[in-house]
Design a protein around this motif. Structure first.
Motif, short mmCIF file in Angstrom:
data_model
loop_
_atom_site.label_atom_id
_atom_site.label_comp_id
_atom_site.label_asym_id
_atom_site.label_seq_id
_atom_site.Cartn_x
_atom_site.Cartn_y
_atom_site.Cartn_z
N PHE A 96 0.89 -1.26 0.00
CA PHE A 96 0.11 -0.08 -0.12
C PHE A 96 0.79 1.36 -0.04
O PHE A 96 0.44 2.28 -0.81
CB PHE A 96 -0.97 -0.09 1.45
N VAL A 153 0.61 4.20 -2.80
CA VAL A 153 0.41 5.48 -2.51
C VAL A 153 1.60 6.30 -3.07
O VAL A 153 1.40 7.73 -3.24
CB VAL A 153 0.18 5.70 -1.09
N GLY A 155 0.16 8.73 -6.43
CA GLY A 155 0.05 10.17 -5.90
C GLY A 155 -0.27 10.99 -7.18
O GLY A 155 -0.88 11.95 -6.82
N ASP A 156 0.14 10.92 -8.36
CA ASP A 156 -0.08 11.68 -9.36
C ASP A 156 -1.94 11.60 -9.62
O ASP A 156 -2.30 12.59 -10.15
CB ASP A 156 0.50 11.26 -10.58
N PHE A 157 -2.16 10.48 -9.43
CA PHE A 157 -3.68 10.26 -10.12
C PHE A 157 -4.70 10.35 -8.79
O PHE A 157 -5.74 10.78 -8.76
CB PHE A 157 -4.04 8.82 -10.46
N GLY A 158 -4.44 9.91 -7.56
CA GLY A 158 -5.18 10.16 -6.26
C GLY A 158 -4.63 10.71 -5.17
O GLY A 158 -3.64 11.31 -5.38
N PRO A 159 -5.25 10.78 -4.19
CA PRO A 159 -4.67 11.48 -2.87
C PRO A 159 -3.38 10.30 -2.25
O PRO A 159 -3.44 9.43 -2.52
CB PRO A 159 -5.58 11.35 -1.87
N GLY A 160 -2.49 11.14 -1.79
CA GLY A 160 -1.14 10.61 -1.54
C GLY A 160 -0.18 11.22 -2.01
O GLY A 160 -0.19 12.05 -2.89
N PHE A 192 5.27 11.95 1.12
CA PHE A 192 4.93 11.89 2.55
C PHE A 192 4.38 11.11 3.19
O PHE A 192 4.81 10.26 4.18
CB PHE A 192 4.45 13.48 2.93
N GLN A 193 3.07 10.70 2.71
CA GLN A 193 2.14 9.79 3.26
C GLN A 193 2.77 8.08 2.94
O GLN A 193 2.88 7.39 4.08
CB GLN A 193 0.93 9.78 2.47
N ILE A 240 8.29 14.93 -11.19
CA ILE A 240 7.52 14.90 -9.97
C ILE A 240 7.64 13.35 -9.59
O ILE A 240 7.60 13.17 -8.22
CB ILE A 240 5.87 14.91 -10.26
N GLU A 293 9.12 12.92 -5.72
CA GLU A 293 8.15 12.30 -4.93
C GLU A 293 8.89 11.13 -4.32
O GLU A 293 8.88 10.67 -2.98
CB GLU A 293 6.83 11.71 -5.37
#
Lengths: 138, 190
Positions: free
Chosen positions: A21, A25, A29-34, A37-38, A111, A115
Motif C-alpha cells: 500500500f 500511495v 500520488g499523481d492520480f489520487g490522494p497521497g 510524505f504519506q 514529479i 516524490e
C-alpha cells in the motif's frame, strides 16, 4: 511480544499489504490522494510494526541503522539532484519541463523522482527516530 | 459533531494524570482531526494526519513512556496569570474568525489569487490529474524541497541527541570502533 501468537500471525499477514500500500500511495500520488510524505510514513509504520512484534534487534537486521541513515541523506540529495539536473539541461532550478522532449512528460518524470526522494527521506527519518527511542530502553 | 468529539478529547487529555491514557487520547485526537480534514475535502492532509499523528507519533510517545514513568508527578493547580493570558488570546482569536469569509465561499481572497490559474493551466502545463500533487511537487517544488530539508534536519537532530550515545560495554565499544569507517555519517554523532 514474542509469546503473543495472535499478534504475530496478524502482523505477518498485515505487513506485506502495508508495504504494498505504501508503494501504491507513492506511485499513485499523481492520480489520487497521497504522495511521498504519506507513502514514507506508511512504509516506516510497517517496519515499526515489525519491530514492535518481532523485536527491535530483528528489525535492525531487516533495515540496518546505517542503511536508514544513508537513505535519510539520499532522498534529499535525489530531490536536490533533480533540480541540479534541470539546471544542467538548460532550465530553471526544479523546472522539470526540460527533463524530457515534451513538457508534460518531463513534468511527470520530475514529479515521480522528487516524490521518490521525499518518500525515501521521510521513511528513513521515521525509522531512524524510532530506532533512537527504541534502542535506549534495552 | 466531530469538533465536539475533538473538544471532549482535548479536555480529557488536560484532566487525566495517567500518561498512557493521555498518549492514547492523543492518537484519537489526531484520528478525529483526520476525519475533519476528510469532511473539508482535504484528503491528502487527512492521510498525513492519520498516518503521522495517530500512528507514528503515538508509537514514539509510547516508546518515551517506556523509558519514563506512566503518571504525572507534578500536581495540577490552576495558576491565575497564565489562565488569563490563554483566555484573552483565545477570545482574540475567536473574535478574529468573525472577519473570515464563510467556508467554501468562492469569492474569498484565497480563491481569487493564484488558485484559478493552477486549476486552469495545471492540466496543460503539468498533465497530472491530481492538482494537489502538481501544485505541491511542481509549482511549489521549492517549498516542498524546504519541507524535506526540515524533516532531514529533524532526523539528524534527534540522532545527535539520542543516537549513538547508548552506554556500551567495553567489548561492544571496540567492535563499534572497528565498524566506524563503514558507518559513514553515523560516526559524526557520538
Amino acid at each position: 511480544m514474542k509469546h503473543h501468537r495472535i499478534l504475530r500471525v496478524a502482523a505477518k499477514l498485515l505487513i506485506p499489504p502495508i508495504l504494498l500500500f505504501a508503494l501504491y500511495v507513492q506511485f499513485h500520488g499523481d492520480f489520487g490522494p497521497g504522495g511521498g510524505f504519506q507513502a514514507g510514513v506508511i512504509f516506516a509504520a510497517a517496519i515499526i510494526l515489525y519491530a514492535l512484534i518481532f523485536g527491535v534487534e530483528r528489525a535492525r537486521q531487516v533495515v540496518p541503522p546505517s542503511v536508514a541513515l544513508f537513505l535519510v541523506a539520499a532522498g534529499l540529495l535525489l530531490y536536490a539532484g533533480v533540480g541540479v539536473a534541470s539546471i544542467l539541461l538548460g532550465g530553471n532550478y526544479l523546472d522539470y519541463s526540460v527533463l524530457a522532449h515534451e513538457q508534460t512528460h518531463g513534468q511527470h518524470i520530475g514529479i515521480l523522482l522528487i516524490e521518490l526522494g521525499v518518500g525515501v527521506t521521510v521513511a528513513a527519518v521515521m525509522i531512524t527516530i524510532f530506532y533512537g527511542f527504541a534502542g535506549r530502553g534495552s | 459533531m466531530l469538533l465536539g468529539f475533538l473538544a471532549v478529547t482535548a479536555i480529557a487529555i488536560v484532566r487525566l494524570h495517567n500518561l498512557f491514557a493521555v498518549v492514547m487520547l492523543g492518537g484519537i485526537y489526531s484520528l478525529i482531526s483526520a476525519g475533519i480534514f476528510v469532511e473539508l475535502d482535504a484528503v491528502d492532509v487527512a492521510f498525513t494526519e492519520a498516518a503521522v499523528g495517530a500512528g507514528i507519533s503515538t508509537i514514539v510517545l509510547l516508546g518515551t513512556l517506556a523509558l519514563t514513568k506512566e503518571t504525572e508527578t507534578t500536581p495540577k493547580k490552576i495558576k491565575p496569570m497564565p489562565f488569563l493570558v490563554v483566555l484573552v488570546t483565545g477570545s482574540a482569536l475567536i473574535y478574529g474568525t468573525f472577519d473570515m469569509p464563510v467556508l467554501g465561499d468562492p469569492t474569498a481572497p484565497v480563491h481569487q489569487h493564484v488558485a484559478p490559474r493552477y486549476i486552469e493551466a495545471s492540466g496543460r502545463e503539468v498533465g497530472v490529474p491530481n492538482i494537489v500533487t502538481s501544485v505541491l511537487a511542481s509549482y511549489r517544488g521549492y517549498d516542498t524541497l524546504g519541507e524535506v530539508t526540515v524533516i532531514f534536519t529533524a532526523g539528524i537532530g534527534v540522532l545527535m541527541l539520542l543516537g549513538g550515545r547508548r552506554p556500551r560495554k567495553a567489548g561492544e565499544k571496540a567492535e563499534a570502533a572497528k565498524k566506524k569507517p563503514a558507518r559513514g555519517a553515523g560516526g559524526k554523532s557520538p
